[in-house]
Motif scaffolding. Sequence first.
Motif, PDB file in Angstrom:
ATOM      1  N   GLN A 211       0.829  -1.209   0.000  1.00 16.21           N
ATOM      2  CA  GLN A 211       0.000   0.000   0.000  1.00 16.21           C
ATOM      3  C   GLN A 211       0.867   1.264   0.000  1.00 16.21           C
ATOM      4  N   VAL A 212       1.842   1.283  -0.885  1.00 15.06           N
ATOM      5  CA  VAL A 212       2.768   2.413  -0.984  1.00 15.06           C
ATOM      6  C   VAL A 212       2.212   3.432  -1.972  1.00 15.06           C
ATOM      7  N   GLY A 213       1.966   4.637  -1.503  1.00 16.28           N
ATOM      8  CA  GLY A 213       1.506   5.696  -2.383  1.00 16.28           C
ATOM      9  C   GLY A 213       2.658   6.538  -2.885  1.00 16.28           C
ATOM     10  N   GLY A 214       2.354   7.485  -3.769  1.00 19.57           N
ATOM     11  CA  GLY A 214       3.378   8.400  -4.255  1.00 19.57           C
ATOM     12  C   GLY A 214       3.694   8.198  -5.717  1.00 19.57           C
ATOM     13  N   ILE A 215       4.777   8.843  -6.133  1.00 21.30           N
ATOM     14  CA  ILE A 215       5.200   8.859  -7.537  1.00 21.30           C
ATOM     15  C   ILE A 215       6.611   8.299  -7.613  1.00 21.30           C
ATOM     16  N   PHE A 216       6.831   7.406  -8.589  1.00 21.46           N
ATOM     17  CA  PHE A 216       8.136   6.747  -8.697  1.00 21.46           C
ATOM     18  C   PHE A 216       8.611   6.674 -10.148  1.00 21.46           C
ATOM     19  N   ASN A 217       9.825   7.163 -10.381  1.00 25.48           N
ATOM     20  CA  ASN A 217      10.497   6.902 -11.656  1.00 25.48           C
ATOM     21  C   ASN A 217      11.028   5.477 -11.629  1.00 25.48           C
ATOM     22  N   LEU A 218      10.853   4.769 -12.728  1.00 26.08           N
ATOM     23  CA  LEU A 218      11.379   3.408 -12.830  1.00 26.08           C
ATOM     24  C   LEU A 218      12.395   3.367 -13.962  1.00 26.08           C
ATOM     25  N   ALA A 219      13.647   3.208 -13.578  1.00 23.20           N
ATOM     26  CA  ALA A 219      14.750   3.219 -14.534  1.00 23.20           C
ATOM     27  C   ALA A 219      15.781   2.194 -14.120  1.00 23.20           C
ATOM     28  N   GLY A 220      16.414   1.608 -15.114  1.00 16.70           N
ATOM     29  CA  GLY A 220      17.419   0.587 -14.855  1.00 16.70           C
ATOM     30  C   GLY A 220      18.827   1.139 -14.862  1.00 16.70           C
ATOM     31  N   PRO A 221      19.835   0.256 -14.923  1.00 20.14           N
ATOM     32  CA  PRO A 221      21.226   0.700 -14.932  1.00 20.14           C
ATOM     33  C   PRO A 221      21.514   1.613 -16.129  1.00 20.14           C
ATOM     34  N   ARG A 222      22.293   2.646 -15.898  1.00 19.14           N
ATOM     35  CA  ARG A 222      22.649   3.598 -16.953  1.00 19.14           C
ATOM     36  C   ARG A 222      24.014   3.213 -17.514  1.00 19.14           C
ATOM     37  N   LEU A 223      24.047   2.946 -18.821  1.00 18.01           N
ATOM     38  CA  LEU A 223      25.268   2.484 -19.475  1.00 18.01           C
ATOM     39  C   LEU A 223      25.663   3.440 -20.592  1.00 18.01           C
ATOM     40  N   THR A 224      26.969   3.538 -20.855  1.00 21.09           N
ATOM     41  CA  THR A 224      27.358   4.185 -22.098  1.00 21.09           C
ATOM     42  C   THR A 224      27.004   3.243 -23.243  1.00 21.09           C
ATOM     43  N   TRP A 225      26.896   3.790 -24.429  1.00 26.08           N
ATOM     44  CA  TRP A 225      26.601   2.917 -25.574  1.00 26.08           C
ATOM     45  C   TRP A 225      27.720   1.897 -25.799  1.00 26.08           C
ATOM     46  N   ALA A 226      28.953   2.284 -25.514  1.00 22.52           N
ATOM     47  CA  ALA A 226      30.058   1.325 -25.640  1.00 22.52           C
ATOM     48  C   ALA A 226      29.858   0.168 -24.657  1.00 22.52           C
ATOM     49  N   GLU A 227      29.440   0.492 -23.433  1.00 20.78           N
ATOM     50  CA  GLU A 227      29.172  -0.563 -22.445  1.00 20.78           C
ATOM     51  C   GLU A 227      27.978  -1.416 -22.865  1.00 20.78           C
ATOM     52  N   PHE A 228      26.942  -0.772 -23.395  1.00 18.27           N
ATOM     53  CA  PHE A 228      25.735  -1.480 -23.831  1.00 18.27           C
ATOM     54  C   PHE A 228      26.066  -2.495 -24.928  1.00 18.27           C
ATOM     55  N   LEU A 229      26.839  -2.075 -25.921  1.00 17.43           N
ATOM     56  CA  LEU A 229      27.174  -3.005 -26.998  1.00 17.43           C
ATOM     57  C   LEU A 229      28.117  -4.102 -26.509  1.00 17.43           C
ATOM     58  N   THR A 230      28.934  -3.804 -25.508  1.00 17.43           N
ATOM     59  CA  THR A 230      29.768  -4.854 -24.914  1.00 17.43           C
ATOM     60  C   THR A 230      28.886  -5.892 -24.221  1.00 17.43           C
ATOM     61  N   VAL A 231      27.851  -5.433 -23.514  1.00 19.16           N
ATOM     62  CA  VAL A 231      26.887  -6.350 -22.893  1.00 19.16           C
ATOM     63  C   VAL A 231      26.255  -7.250 -23.967  1.00 19.16           C
ATOM     64  N   LEU A 232      25.973  -6.674 -25.133  1.00 16.12           N
ATOM     65  CA  LEU A 232      25.364  -7.439 -26.225  1.00 16.12           C
ATOM     66  C   LEU A 232      26.375  -8.296 -26.974  1.00 16.12           C
ATOM     67  N   GLU A 233      27.636  -8.219 -26.557  1.00 17.96           N
ATOM     68  CA  GLU A 233      28.730  -8.990 -27.144  1.00 17.96           C
ATOM     69  C   GLU A 233      29.014  -8.595 -28.588  1.00 17.96           C
ATOM     70  N   VAL A 234      28.837  -7.304 -28.876  1.00 17.28           N
ATOM     71  CA  VAL A 234      29.228  -6.762 -30.173  1.00 17.28           C
ATOM     72  C   VAL A 234      30.734  -6.511 -30.132  1.00 17.28           C
ATOM     73  N   THR A 235      31.442  -7.077 -31.075  1.00 22.80           N
ATOM     74  CA  THR A 235      32.903  -6.935 -31.088  1.00 22.80           C
ATOM     75  C   THR A 235      33.391  -5.984 -32.172  1.00 22.80           C
ATOM     76  N   ASP A 236      32.505  -5.610 -33.097  1.00 26.09           N
ATOM     77  CA  ASP A 236      32.907  -4.728 -34.187  1.00 26.09           C
ATOM     78  C   ASP A 236      31.821  -3.675 -34.399  1.00 26.09           C
ATOM     79  N   ALA A 237      31.946  -2.553 -33.677  1.00 26.69           N
ATOM     80  CA  ALA A 237      30.970  -1.463 -33.789  1.00 26.69           C
ATOM     81  C   ALA A 237      31.547  -0.351 -34.656  1.00 26.69           C
ATOM     82  N   ARG A 238      30.783   0.132 -35.621  1.00 23.29           N
ATOM     83  CA  ARG A 238      31.176   1.284 -36.428  1.00 23.29           C
ATOM     84  C   ARG A 238      30.454   2.506 -35.887  1.00 23.29           C
ATOM     85  N   TRP A 239      31.131   3.247 -35.023  1.00 26.33           N
ATOM     86  CA  TRP A 239      30.521   4.441 -34.426  1.00 26.33           C
ATOM     87  C   TRP A 239      30.387   5.518 -35.490  1.00 26.33           C
ATOM     88  N   THR A 240      29.205   6.080 -35.584  1.00 25.76           N
ATOM     89  CA  THR A 240      28.901   6.981 -36.685  1.00 25.76           C
ATOM     90  C   THR A 240      28.038   8.144 -36.209  1.00 25.76           C
TER      91      THR A 240
END
Length: 320
Positions: A211-240
């Motif tokens: 019974q928790v009232g109020g307003i809540f932002n729901l957000a997950g871990p914040r990653l750089t795009w380089a970190e995000f693609l590493t998580v996805l196991e991308v080994t060859d990214a063409r940054w553009t």
Amino acid sequence: MNILILGGTQFVGRHIVEAFLDKGHAVTVLTRGKSKDELSAEVERLHGDRNKGAAGLSALEGRRWDACVDVSGYTPGQVRASAEALQGRVDRYVFISTVSVYAEPGRHPVREDDPLSTGAAEDVTEVTGETYGPLKVTCERIVQEVYGGACTLLRPQIVAGPFDHTARYPYWVDRAARGGTVLAPGDGQDHVQVIDARDLARFTVTVTEEQVGGIFNLAGPRLTWAEFLTVLEVTDARWTDPQALEKHGLAARDLPLYLPEHGEQAGLMDVDNTRAVSAGLTLTDPATTARDTRAWSQGAGLPYTLTPEREAALLSVSQH
């Protein structure tokens, strides 16, 4: 508890239904019956259409529930119809809103007490990229007006995970799985942030049970795009530079999730979740979100605007 969920057959609603069932609660869903329904047989189905006002909610008459979770309220007309119809017949109204309600999405970070956009008029029914946020602002106001302290407003950012038919987050896990050189936006230092649908669902159960009232932002871990693609196991990214690709017809939807670090909406990839974490929000490891989404999306046949052929053509004109 007996839980009523308004819209529970697709993506976010489906995860919320399953999270309540996992905790042993009884679940009723009210749907229009137009979406594919793969919910458990133990879920009670009621049919209705809030677009028809009170007349479209006759299936709710004479019933009461411990709480209502409104997943599918997008217009003020829809939300006023259900909020008023259920007044006095639910102990809590949990409304799934969005971080798009904020008036200054370029703020860093975005917090719950930041200014909101001007709400849309209650008679607006068309949901577009421009009206989506203002409509949700008005929907939130209606819920607060009707329920006062007996409501909870949840503002998720982009939601990710299995059953995600939006084809935004799944594009990246599917593209990574295909291998090869990946056309990637920016220089790798911009940020991406999503919330796993299952984390959103578990938190919805938590605020309902406690019974928790109020307003809540729901957000997950914040990653750089380089970190995000590493998580996805991308080994060859063409940054553009996306601006350079615009000359070749590349639109924002072709590289979904990307918001430039210093753009007008960059704050939406820097959403503060401190309040929700303090109230019990737990976060799934980004690698798990990616793996589980891919396990679902590889058989989902989602339509992506950036086809392999078009990506190859863009790679050929982009600079190394």
